[in-house]
Motif scaffolding. Structure first.
Motif, PDB file in Angstrom:
ATOM      1  N   LEU B 162       0.817  -1.209   0.000  1.00  9.96           N
ATOM      2  CA  LEU B 162       0.000   0.000   0.000  1.00  9.96           C
ATOM      3  C   LEU B 162       0.852   1.260   0.000  1.00  9.96           C
ATOM      4  O   LEU B 162       0.423   2.304  -0.494  1.00  9.96           O
ATOM      5  N   VAL B 163       2.053   1.161   0.526  1.00 13.23           N
ATOM      6  CA  VAL B 163       2.992   2.285   0.412  1.00 13.23           C
ATOM      7  C   VAL B 163       3.496   2.366  -1.025  1.00 13.23           C
ATOM      8  O   VAL B 163       3.473   3.419  -1.662  1.00 13.23           O
ATOM      9  N   LYS B 164       3.918   1.243  -1.536  1.00  8.31           N
ATOM     10  CA  LYS B 164       4.497   1.168  -2.882  1.00  8.31           C
ATOM     11  C   LYS B 164       3.505   1.660  -3.938  1.00  8.31           C
ATOM     12  O   LYS B 164       3.882   2.350  -4.885  1.00  8.31           O
ATOM     13  N   ASP B 253      -9.476   7.262  -2.853  1.00 10.06           N
ATOM     14  CA  ASP B 253     -10.758   6.637  -2.590  1.00 10.06           C
ATOM     15  C   ASP B 253     -10.690   5.221  -3.161  1.00 10.06           C
ATOM     16  O   ASP B 253     -10.768   5.021  -4.370  1.00 10.06           O
ATOM     17  N   VAL B 254     -10.494   4.252  -2.292  1.00 12.48           N
ATOM     18  CA  VAL B 254     -10.294   2.886  -2.775  1.00 12.48           C
ATOM     19  C   VAL B 254     -11.368   1.933  -2.258  1.00 12.48           C
ATOM     20  O   VAL B 254     -11.932   2.137  -1.186  1.00 12.48           O
ATOM     21  N   SER B 255     -11.623   0.899  -3.054  1.00 10.14           N
ATOM     22  CA  SER B 255     -12.560  -0.149  -2.632  1.00 10.14           C
ATOM     23  C   SER B 255     -11.769  -1.325  -2.057  1.00 10.14           C
ATOM     24  O   SER B 255     -10.541  -1.395  -2.191  1.00 10.14           O
ATOM     25  N   TYR B 256     -12.503  -2.267  -1.459  1.00 13.99           N
ATOM     26  CA  TYR B 256     -11.863  -3.500  -0.997  1.00 13.99           C
ATOM     27  C   TYR B 256     -11.080  -4.140  -2.144  1.00 13.99           C
ATOM     28  O   TYR B 256      -9.935  -4.559  -1.973  1.00 13.99           O
ATOM     29  N   GLU B 257     -11.703  -4.186  -3.300  1.00  8.53           N
ATOM     30  CA  GLU B 257     -11.078  -4.869  -4.439  1.00  8.53           C
ATOM     31  C   GLU B 257      -9.784  -4.163  -4.861  1.00  8.53           C
ATOM     32  O   GLU B 257      -8.800  -4.816  -5.226  1.00  8.53           O
ATOM     33  N   ASP B 258      -9.773  -2.850  -4.834  1.00 13.87           N
ATOM     34  CA  ASP B 258      -8.557  -2.107  -5.184  1.00 13.87           C
ATOM     35  C   ASP B 258      -7.397  -2.487  -4.270  1.00 13.87           C
ATOM     36  O   ASP B 258      -6.275  -2.731  -4.719  1.00 13.87           O
ATOM     37  N   LYS B 260      -7.169  -5.116  -2.298  1.00 12.88           N
ATOM     38  CA  LYS B 260      -6.830  -6.538  -2.457  1.00 12.88           C
ATOM     39  C   LYS B 260      -5.929  -6.718  -3.681  1.00 12.88           C
ATOM     40  O   LYS B 260      -4.952  -7.488  -3.643  1.00 12.88           O
ATOM     41  N   ALA B 261      -6.226  -6.023  -4.738  1.00  8.52           N
ATOM     42  CA  ALA B 261      -5.420  -6.131  -5.951  1.00  8.52           C
ATOM     43  C   ALA B 261      -3.987  -5.656  -5.706  1.00  8.52           C
ATOM     44  O   ALA B 261      -3.025  -6.227  -6.236  1.00  8.52           O
ATOM     45  N   ALA B 262      -3.859  -4.627  -4.887  1.00  7.58           N
ATOM     46  CA  ALA B 262      -2.513  -4.142  -4.564  1.00  7.58           C
ATOM     47  C   ALA B 262      -1.721  -5.210  -3.815  1.00  7.58           C
ATOM     48  O   ALA B 262      -0.551  -5.462  -4.105  1.00  7.58           O
ATOM     49  N   TYR B 263      -2.361  -5.839  -2.841  1.00 10.40           N
ATOM     50  CA  TYR B 263      -1.675  -6.915  -2.116  1.00 10.40           C
ATOM     51  C   TYR B 263      -1.342  -8.059  -3.078  1.00 10.40           C
ATOM     52  O   TYR B 263      -0.234  -8.602  -3.066  1.00 10.40           O
ATOM     53  N   ASP B 264      -2.308  -8.433  -3.905  1.00  5.61           N
ATOM     54  CA  ASP B 264      -2.075  -9.564  -4.805  1.00  5.61           C
ATOM     55  C   ASP B 264      -0.949  -9.278  -5.789  1.00  5.61           C
ATOM     56  O   ASP B 264      -0.206 -10.181  -6.171  1.00  5.61           O
ATOM     57  N   VAL B 273       3.646 -15.680   1.977  1.00  3.93           N
ATOM     58  CA  VAL B 273       2.739 -14.602   2.364  1.00  3.93           C
ATOM     59  C   VAL B 273       1.323 -14.992   1.977  1.00  3.93           C
ATOM     60  O   VAL B 273       1.052 -15.247   0.804  1.00  3.93           O
ATOM     61  N   ARG B 274       0.456 -15.064   2.969  1.00  5.14           N
ATOM     62  CA  ARG B 274      -0.929 -15.458   2.690  1.00  5.14           C
ATOM     63  C   ARG B 274      -1.858 -14.280   2.969  1.00  5.14           C
ATOM     64  O   ARG B 274      -2.032 -13.897   4.135  1.00  5.14           O
ATOM     65  N   VAL B 275      -2.426 -13.709   1.927  1.00  6.91           N
ATOM     66  CA  VAL B 275      -3.424 -12.660   2.128  1.00  6.91           C
ATOM     67  C   VAL B 275      -4.759 -13.369   2.326  1.00  6.91           C
ATOM     68  O   VAL B 275      -5.240 -14.062   1.435  1.00  6.91           O
ATOM     69  N   LEU B 276      -5.320 -13.237   3.505  1.00  5.18           N
ATOM     70  CA  LEU B 276      -6.499 -14.022   3.881  1.00  5.18           C
ATOM     71  C   LEU B 276      -7.747 -13.552   3.148  1.00  5.18           C
ATOM     72  O   LEU B 276      -7.766 -12.481   2.535  1.00  5.18           O
ATOM     73  N   ASP B 277      -8.792 -14.368   3.221  1.00  2.36           N
ATOM     74  CA  ASP B 277     -10.066 -13.993   2.602  1.00  2.36           C
ATOM     75  C   ASP B 277     -10.681 -12.800   3.333  1.00  2.36           C
ATOM     76  O   ASP B 277     -10.369 -12.528   4.493  1.00  2.36           O
ATOM     77  N   LYS B 278     -11.579 -12.125   2.664  1.00  2.00           N
ATOM     78  CA  LYS B 278     -12.201 -10.917   3.196  1.00  2.00           C
ATOM     79  C   LYS B 278     -12.765 -11.140   4.614  1.00  2.00           C
ATOM     80  O   LYS B 278     -13.454 -12.138   4.858  1.00  2.00           O
ATOM     81  N   ASP B 279     -12.487 -10.202   5.488  1.00  2.00           N
ATOM     82  CA  ASP B 279     -13.012 -10.203   6.854  1.00  2.00           C
ATOM     83  C   ASP B 279     -12.493 -11.336   7.743  1.00  2.00           C
ATOM     84  O   ASP B 279     -13.018 -11.560   8.836  1.00  2.00           O
ATOM     85  N   ILE B 280     -11.508 -12.068   7.275  1.00  2.00           N
ATOM     86  CA  ILE B 280     -10.828 -13.055   8.121  1.00  2.00           C
ATOM     87  C   ILE B 280      -9.528 -12.401   8.569  1.00  2.00           C
ATOM     88  O   ILE B 280      -8.670 -12.088   7.745  1.00  2.00           O
TER      89      ILE B 280
END
Lengths: 346, 346, 346, 346
Positions: B162-164, B253-258, B260-264, B273-280
């Motif tokens: 998210l910094v990058k 102004d970002v959405s969850y999907e935005d 998540k895409a940055a992490y992915d 590195v495991r980015v967990l499912d939403k709200d977990i």
């Protein structure tokens, strides 16, 4: 590569089987059975398995499962395996039952201590008590293995050589055992809430715990006679680990070396049993996450008794690890395949 | 099969290196260095290694060690590695330093936060900061790897994408981190006694913890500018695990999907590195004993901030596991060799 | 001697009320209400009370209870008190509600965050928010006291003076709170089992926890404007204790002494709020079992933020202790009657 | 109001004396002795005492102290009290010694088990063993009270009535005891670090623990003969609490009611001994923070043995609480003054 199915894969023992079999080179899990979580992703029930296990939980249909796999592990409540088992199933698939259904040869004793009717007593005779270090050769030829209880594995291995060698009087054996809380399972009960267990310790099932007749039967074989012992389990605020402290009267005048020799006679070649150096006593943390049992003893000349101590991880050597060890024996794999686990400390 | 030596093998991070390398197919430990236990059997210092490691502790002579092995791990107090290192050594052996000596490029910053003089600043430039997921290609070519700190690995990996990607304002970052007690080491101090830590929680090193400049430097590279953050560590009554809860103001102004895409974008191909499912949300127990980092986030539209969370095992991905991962990169082994560890739960 | 009734006396907060009132010289419990254990001896539900409390659990009939006692404590789930309350009851008896029903003045906010309809909004206006140190005079004259939440008591007291004095920008406040597991109650849930909580740590209710609007409302009064904050609770493997670590941007150039003076202005005369000496940070164990809140702060000149820390026992000052303190105010007793508890360490 | 001095007030037992005496109406502490923290504020050593105790630590000068107070508590290592004591001191001040120096009547036994020379054997004869429930009348007239050990208080009270009544064979007694870690003291030792104790359990001092001869002597008085027992202590990952599980062979054919009557004969009038209802077994958490001992038993007809269980808080009834109880007897105060503590749960 054989195929394995687990009935009850979402309990703590079942989930430990899942953990261990991830690292097994000769077996893969193809059926994650669960009564409570059918159709749910396994990794949503155990998030540690996220991106490791992608499967979805299946039901507990043992009949269907028997058609698809080479070995079934039943990590289920008492009575389940006995109620499902039949001859056809046994002709198709090897079964390692982690419940108590086939551990006790005398059906009346089983029914008295477990307070349930045994639904398939016809298979008790052929079932092999899967304490690998003692019944290795029988396990290799079995169809049905009764995987020992956690307390019993620890208790029996701790005192077995001294009973077998006639060093202690088996009817004076008193086993005071302490267990981490994973032994109580994942059921939602007030007694097992964090705040009830943490910073607390208690005895339970005093003089009535079901592992008592199992220990008596197995040690009775070693003694060559029926025996009666005292066994008291305690609940300890830790996740894993059993420590058994056993006391018995000495029948002979023995030295440290004599007793050590008796242990070595049975365990010197055993990978998973470690008889510690003199005056080093077992600690549960030293075996955590592994299939080891650590054992040692102290002679008390003042009282003419001996104190024997054993420690294991109740979910590994006390349940899932021993089940895998039995599977390895059943299929002729290296006995330690999938079990070459180094204890984690701290 | 390469040979590895460990300076400081009897601390908790050193002993975890020992545990992990037992399962490594391409490396073997030939030197168990220890300042406190010279000539003592290693398995008497860590009884979990009984019958697994038969070696005796050697001294901390890094000069002699460099002649005998292919890689040296220094799991030692700050200043040790810098005081021993020289060019000849680096020509003979690869070095993975688990201390902070070569993590910070600016020697003045190092000396200010660590309150010691740096004895070999000439090697700082060439040292590669061994955060594998970010500096993988540089590590492969390095002679000297500065293995990141436990808090820093967790903190940086949690917020890096998210910094990058310019999603958050890096100067608003606040990291509230919580660590198990093994991070405090095996030294005998009243503050780390069981009765002082158990049933207790506290912040420490508030606004002064040494991992702060390390996080700032690395995130600064991602941001393309110098940044200042808040970092507060806390001590938690558990053996292992770090949980970092990071807060930052959103620049877009970002959405969850935005998000998540940055992490992915950075982690989709990363095994550890495991980015967990939403709200977990991450839990430390889900990564215990393994090299995983679990990460997730929550956008708070009310405050226009984002909350990012990361969890790892401080002794594995936070120390010894990452050190082995770096060794694997240095020698061209599979990056996960020896690290294919399934988290243990419970 | 006044008579007290407790609705919900068999939850953890209710049982702590029972513990505290045993030592109160002016009040005695005459009604141990319980939904789950009617007709059971109280000491069979909480064996620590064996030979101390001989009473039997009554039902949760608040109407009947109002006829018999001087004060009712409702330690019940959200919605219960609001659904039972009526004017007649309030004319007969003082009520200290430990649930959230009357904490939030804006009924829409309550209904949005709690997802339930408020059944007696007509009493919200007169209810006094029972944070004794701030609303002491209002509590003295109240009929209905809304006893603050555990996280909120800790959070508000920790930052209140700096908001009130305009030292920090209230809209930059970020509160990262950590709680022992008794805050989750005595309900039998898998998530709160010993093996799930022990050796584990996690955030929960991220950006959605119900204590958020309560903190915002109260700090908003201090700020003189509506504010929005971030609040993130975490679950910690200990029975009791909350630690709140709060961050905020400084609005002024302040010294340690300035900030200390602000805290002293509000708390110097407060028995239960202890502002610690410089650089000594709160630890939950130092207040365990007592009604104290320990507070301190650290200015971070590098980031122009301040870090504020507060610790309390969630069952005492965070619930039952504050409820007794409110009762003392309501009836004109010494404010610390029954609360003169020395923290237990270790 | 009498004046009390504590030698060794900064150990865990000493600090518990400080906690308990804050609530005592007839005694005040005027000397906080400490070897390690002279001239330091007591509340800086134990921050829970901030704003409660304002005193500064004094040295351990027992001679000077004897001039200034009415009672001295020595919460010191073995040998200290014996080396300081003299007749003049005893003429001026009552002494409650929490160490083992005057517990054992036979000086040779003391020196053998404690491996130190006894420096004032002339006072052993007059010292009264301060197990209040058994030696109450003797304590009242004493000058020097030997406060019993933690394990011994728990062990003796658990089995005493059955030895005294001849129900069990005293030479068959086996006591398996489990203790929280505060019993190990506040000394900085690796073995007592959080990470070494947490998630771990072990036996220690097997067949050699110093509380053995103390238990044997006291139970020997009850039996009317010299006896030998087995005693095995274990370390448990909790702060406070001892659970003793005792086993013995029955000498008579007894019913539950017979045994219950034997316990009631000795304890029915005892405030601090609670014999629990049938089949309810002691839990350490039920007595935490209080002076209670909870006791129960189970007859095992199968083995003709009885299992007896007792639980106490090692720092209260096992140390400081009993010391205060002895002080109360020495000075004619109500026996429960300052000890009316409700156990804290959870």
């Amino acid at each position: 590569m054989i195929k394995a199915g687990i009935i009850g894969s979402t309990g703590y023992a079942g989930s430990e089987l899942v953990r261990l079999l991830q690292g097994h080179k000769e077996a893969e899990i193809t059926w994650y059975g669960s009564r409570s979580y059918i159709d749910k992703k396994y990794s949503e029930v155990y998030q540690n398995m996220f991106q490791i296990v992608d499967d979805v939980c299946m039901d507990d249909n043992m009949e269907a499962l028997a058609e698809q796999v080479d070995v079934i592990f039943t990590a289920t409540p008492q009575g389940f395996c006995a109620s499902m088992l039949n001859e056809k199933m046994l002709e198709k698939v090897k079964i390692v039952d982690l419940s108590a259904d086939f551990r006790i040869k005398d059906v009346a004793t089983y029914e008295e201590w477990y307070k349930i009717e045994h639904k398939s007593p016809q298979f008790i005779e052929e079932a092999v008590y899967g304490l690998c270090e003692i019944n290795r050769e029988k396990v290799k030829k079995a169809r049905l293995v009764a995987n020992p209880g956690c307390y019993t594995t620890c208790s029996i291995l701790t005192v077995y050589p001294l009973v077998k060698e006639g060093i202690i009087d088996p009817n004076t054996i008193i086993i005071d055992a302490k267990s981490g809380t994973s032994g109580a399972g994942r059921g939602a009960k007030v007694d097992n809430l964090f705040c009830e267990v943490n910073e607390n310790m208690k005895a339970y099932g005093v003089a009535t715990h079901r592992h008592t007749p199992e220990i008596e039967e197995q040690l009775g074989y070693a003694a060559g006679e029926e025996i009666k012992i005292n066994f008291t389990p305690h609940l300890v605020p830790m996740n894993r680990g059993i420590l058994a402290t056993a006391y018995a009267g000495l029948k002979k005048d023995v030295s440290y070396e004599d007793v050590k020799a008796a242990y070595d006679k049975y365990y010197a070649g055993e990978k998973f049993v470690r008889v510690l150096d003199k005056d080093i006593y077992p600690q549960t943390k030293w075996v955590e996450g592994s299939n080891y049992v650590d054992i040692n003893f102290k002679i008390d000349a003042r009282t003419n008794r001996i104190i024997m101590m054993g420690a294991l991880d109740n979910l590994v050597k006390g349940a899932a690890g021993q089940a895998v060890q039995n599977m390895n024996l059943l299929f002729g794999f290296e006995e330690w395949e999938g079990l070459d686990l180094v204890p984690m400390f701290p």
